[in-house]
Structure formats: C-alpha cells, structure tokens
Design an enzyme around this catalytic site. Structure first.
Site, PDB file in Angstrom:
ATOM      1  CG  ASP A  92      -1.311  -5.740  -0.879  1.00 51.90           C
ATOM      2  OD1 ASP A  92      -0.855  -4.731  -0.299  1.00 51.90           O
ATOM      3  OD2 ASP A  92      -2.516  -6.081  -0.791  1.00 51.90           O
ATOM      4  CG  HIS A 130       4.254   4.501  17.141  1.00 53.77           C
ATOM      5  ND1 HIS A 130       4.757   5.760  16.955  1.00 53.77           N
ATOM      6  CD2 HIS A 130       3.599   4.196  15.988  1.00 53.77           C
ATOM      7  CE1 HIS A 130       4.426   6.193  15.747  1.00 53.77           C
ATOM      8  NE2 HIS A 130       3.713   5.265  15.146  1.00 53.77           N
ATOM      9  N   GLY A 174       0.839  -1.205   0.000  1.00 50.66           N
ATOM     10  CA  GLY A 174       0.000   0.000   0.000  1.00 50.66           C
ATOM     11  C   GLY A 174       0.869   1.248   0.000  1.00 50.66           C
ATOM     12  CG  ASN A 175      -0.813   5.164   0.760  1.00 46.75           C
ATOM     13  OD1 ASN A 175      -0.835   5.121  -0.474  1.00 46.75           O
ATOM     14  ND2 ASN A 175      -1.784   5.687   1.464  1.00 46.75           N
ATOM     15  CB  ILE A 176       4.004   2.338   4.485  1.00 45.29           C
ATOM     16  CG1 ILE A 176       3.187   3.357   5.290  1.00 45.29           C
ATOM     17  CG2 ILE A 176       5.435   2.263   5.046  1.00 45.29           C
ATOM     18  CD1 ILE A 176       3.075   3.064   6.772  1.00 45.29           C
TER      19      ILE A 176
HETATM   20  N1  APR Z   1      -1.037  -9.773   3.596  1.00 39.76           N
HETATM   21  C1  APR Z   1      -0.451  -8.856   2.776  1.00 39.76           C
HETATM   22  N2  APR Z   1      -0.928  -7.608   2.606  1.00 39.76           N
HETATM   23  C2  APR Z   1      -2.031  -7.260   3.277  1.00 39.76           C
HETATM   24  C3  APR Z   1      -2.696  -8.161   4.158  1.00 39.76           C
HETATM   25  C4  APR Z   1      -2.148  -9.473   4.297  1.00 39.76           C
HETATM   26  N3  APR Z   1      -2.703 -10.377   5.092  1.00 39.76           N
HETATM   27  N4  APR Z   1      -3.753  -7.513   4.683  1.00 39.76           N
HETATM   28  C5  APR Z   1      -3.768  -6.267   4.182  1.00 39.76           C
HETATM   29  N5  APR Z   1      -2.719  -6.111   3.328  1.00 39.76           N
HETATM   30  C6  APR Z   1      -2.338  -4.951   2.528  1.00 39.76           C
HETATM   31  C7  APR Z   1      -3.523  -4.153   1.995  1.00 39.76           C
HETATM   32  O1  APR Z   1      -4.115  -4.788   0.868  1.00 39.76           O
HETATM   33  C8  APR Z   1      -2.864  -2.819   1.648  1.00 39.76           C
HETATM   34  O2  APR Z   1      -2.435  -2.760   0.289  1.00 39.76           O
HETATM   35  O3  APR Z   1      -1.637  -4.005   3.318  1.00 39.76           O
HETATM   36  C9  APR Z   1      -1.643  -2.776   2.575  1.00 39.76           C
HETATM   37  C10 APR Z   1      -1.689  -1.619   3.556  1.00 39.76           C
HETATM   38  O4  APR Z   1      -1.542  -0.458   2.820  1.00 39.76           O
HETATM   39  P1  APR Z   1      -2.357   0.890   3.124  1.00 39.76           P
HETATM   40  O5  APR Z   1      -3.800   0.563   3.343  1.00 39.76           O
HETATM   41  O6  APR Z   1      -2.003   1.883   2.083  1.00 39.76           O
HETATM   42  O7  APR Z   1      -1.772   1.327   4.554  1.00 39.76           O
HETATM   43  P2  APR Z   1      -0.369   2.044   4.866  1.00 39.76           P
HETATM   44  O8  APR Z   1      -0.569   3.503   4.923  1.00 39.76           O
HETATM   45  O9  APR Z   1       0.681   1.486   3.990  1.00 39.76           O
HETATM   46  O10 APR Z   1      -0.160   1.571   6.395  1.00 39.76           O
HETATM   47  C11 APR Z   1       0.053   0.209   6.711  1.00 39.76           C
HETATM   48  O11 APR Z   1       1.320   0.712   8.696  1.00 39.76           O
HETATM   49  O12 APR Z   1       1.711   2.725   9.829  1.00 39.76           O
HETATM   50  C12 APR Z   1       0.948   1.553   9.766  1.00 39.76           C
HETATM   51  O13 APR Z   1      -1.143   2.277  10.728  1.00 39.76           O
HETATM   52  C13 APR Z   1      -0.512   1.864   9.537  1.00 39.76           C
HETATM   53  O14 APR Z   1      -1.210  -0.340  10.141  1.00 39.76           O
HETATM   54  C14 APR Z   1      -1.008   0.538   9.045  1.00 39.76           C
HETATM   55  C15 APR Z   1       0.179   0.011   8.207  1.00 39.76           C
END
Ligand code: APR
Length: 316
Positions: free
Chosen positions: A33, A175, A11-13
């Site tokens: 993902d 955190h 995702g974003n991070i």
């Molecule tokens: N396996 C792999 N990927 C997964 C799974 C899983 N079981 N469940 C969810 N995801 C993926 C989602 O499909 C999504 O693309 O994790 C990604 C998360 O990305 P974002 O929704 O953009 O979230 P992001 O801003 O990257 O933050 C991720 O880090 O800082 C923390 O609080 C934040 O818990 C959150 C995490």
C-alpha cells in the site's frame, strides 16, 4: 512451492482478500500500500490472527513494490472508493493515475502473474492496466460479474425464500448502470426462472425490480456505509477467481475479459462468461443472446468505450 499472492492496495478489499486467501490456504500474501504502515500493520494483525486460526499463510506488508517480485497472482484494489453521490466513473481521473503506476510495477516485477483488477471504474481500469503493463490478455482480467451476479442471486433467494446455493444466474456487460442481468440464464435447482414465474412463485414485476436493485447494488451499499464502498462480496469474488487459477479449477465465471471478436467486440474489456484455469482466461463463452439482450449488451459496450475515451492521457 507455496504460491505468492500480491495484494496491491491494503484497504478494505485488500485486507479482506488476505483473510480469505488464508482461510482457503491459497498461498502467502504480500500487502502493498502506498500509505506507510498500512500494509505492514494489516499483515502484522493477520499474522497474529493466524495464531488463533492456525493459518499456514504468512503475511507481509510494505510500501515497496519490489516485494511483489515473482508473484503468481496479483489482485489490484489500489485506488479510491466511492462516496455517496459518486458514480464509479467519477473515480476515473484519480484511479487511472494509480493504475498506471501499479501496472508498471507489475510489468517490472511479476510479468508472468495472473492479474485481477478490482479498482473502479472497473472496465476502464482493467483495460488501462493491461495496456500499460503490456501483459498477455489471457493473464489480465477484471472482477465485476461474479459480484453483480452474487447480488442478483441474493435478492432472488430472499424473494423466493430458497437457498442461495440453488440459484444459478448470470450478469454480463460493464460494471455500471448498463450491466445486463440475464433472467433467461437464471434457474433455481435446474428450474428456469420463467417456469417459477408461471408457477406464481415470483412475479415478472418483482424480477424487474430485482434487476434494477442489482444494477444499483453497489450504490445501495455506498449510501448505507457513507464512507466507502462494498468490500466483503468484492473480496469473495476476487478470491474465487484467484482460486480457480491457482487450483486450475476451470470454473465458469462472468469476468471482465479482453474480447477479440467474441460478441462482435474487438479489443475491449467487457463482462462475459469465461473459464479460468492455470492458463488464466482459458476460454470466452459466447452465449446466444436474444435481440433484446444483444441490444442491452451493446449499450453496455458503448458506455465502456465512452469511459475509456474519458481517461485522462498519461502526463509522460
Ligand atoms: N499503490 C498502492 N496502494 C494504493 C495506491 C497506490 N498507488 N493508491 C491508493 N492505494 C491504497 C490506499 O492507500 C488504500 O489503502 O488503496 C487502498 C484502497 O483501499 P480502500 O480505500 O479501503 O478502498 P476499497 O474499499 O478497498 O476499494 C478499492 O476497489 O471496488 C473498488 O471502487 C473501489 O476503486 C475502489 C477499490
């Protein structure tokens, strides 16, 4: 041999981590993902960016966890981010389920990797990850302190009107709202913050306001973005940790690490300064804290414990 960096969650991070890893030439990236096409799409896009940027990194994406086999570093961002009004702790139930499944995959496919957890609520998720994956504690850590410190540094640099590069600072603890920024360990080009207060360059009240803003630094961004949480600074912080491991830089960073009696805490992940090198978390640095700092730190430790107790038990 080119390093292999597995990014779980694209995702974003996750995707920002991939871009930063490439700019620093840290190794090839695999983006995994759970959503079909996300890892593959982001990696195709990044491979095409390589043609402009001349990255040597190769990117690939998948939903298949076996592709992380043999990774040197795993950075976990799989999970759900916060929406306005949510605390990091509100993510506990959903993200703990995700972290359990991710931990099993890491144990199966790359048990020798250095694992950095970013998923929130961080302190609870990194502990769950370590316990489920059953990996050595020096090889599993959480990213939080570098990010919290970066927020503290940025706000100070703005107020003092000095380069952010000159600011040394430290934020310890969990955190969350109970994190412990440590003004006593803050200096600007070697000048202690207390001297700058005496010199009238910043008031104590302003420092107190900056401490509060730092504690709410994540929520401030969630409230602005409305659809998710911060990702550039979290990714930069995660990459700094990965880089120190891969290049054996032995940088001192505040990270969520497993305490084995240090600071009087046993068997718990909490944010403290540590050295990261090719053996993972090579040393926990035990600072001399004042009574007040100690009591803030223990309050933070207790809130991490409460969070751990609130993790739903595994359904298995
Ligand atoms: N396996 C792999 N990927 C997964 C799974 C899983 N079981 N469940 C969810 N995801 C993926 C989602 O499909 C999504 O693309 O994790 C990604 C998360 O990305 P974002 O929704 O953009 O979230 P992001 O801003 O990257 O933050 C991720 O880090 O800082 C923390 O609080 C934040 O818990 C959150 C995490």
């Amino acid at each position: 041999m080119v390093n292999k960096i597995a990014l779980i969650g694209a995702g974003n991070i996750g995707s920002t981590l991939a871009l930063l890893a490439a700019t620093k030439n840290l190794g090839d990236c695999i983006l995994v993902d759970v959503v079909e096409g996300v890892g593959a799409g982001k990696s195709l896009d990044l491979n095409q960016a390589s043609c402009v940027e001349n990255f040597t990194t190769s990117f690939s994406g998948s939903t298949d966890f076996s592709t992380i086999k043999g990774a040197d570093v795993v950075i976990v961002t799989a999970g759900v981010p916060r929406k306005p009004g949510m605390s990091r702790d509100d993510l506990l139930a959903i993200n703990s389920k995700i972290i359990r499944s991710v931990a099993k995959a890491i144990f199966e496919y790359c048990p020798n990797a250095f694992v950095i957890c970013i998923t929130n609520p961080l302190d609870a998720m990194v502990q769950l990850l370590k316990e489920t994956a059953n990996l050595p504690s020096n090889m599993v850590c959480g990213m939080a302190g570098i990010l919290d410190t970066s927020r503290f540094k940025f706000f100070l640099s703005q107020e003092l009107n000095v380069s952010v590069e000159d600011i040394q600072a430290l934020v310890m603890g969990g955190h969350g709202d109970t994190m412990v920024p440590l003004p006593n360990y803050c200096s600007v080009s070697g000048i202690p913050l207390s001297n700058l207060i005496e010199m009238g360059m910043i008031s104590q009240q302003k420092v107190n306001e900056i401490i509060e803003r730092t504690k709410n630094g994540g929520a401030e961004i969630v409230n602005l973005l409305k659809t998710g949480s911060a990702f550039y600074a979290p990714a930069s912080s995660g990459i700094a940790m990965a880089e120190s491991f891969l290049l054996n830089k032995k940088k001192i960073f505040p990270c969520a690490v497993y305490l084995n009696g240090e600071y009087g805490v046993q068997g718990l992940y909490v944010g403290v300064p540590c050295i990261i090198g090719s053996n993972g978390i090579e040393k926990v640095i035990e600072l001399k804290l004042t009574q007040e700092e100690k009591s803030h730190f223990m309050k933070s430790v207790n809130s991490v414990k409460q969070l751990l107790e609130a993790i739903p038990k595994s359904e298995e």
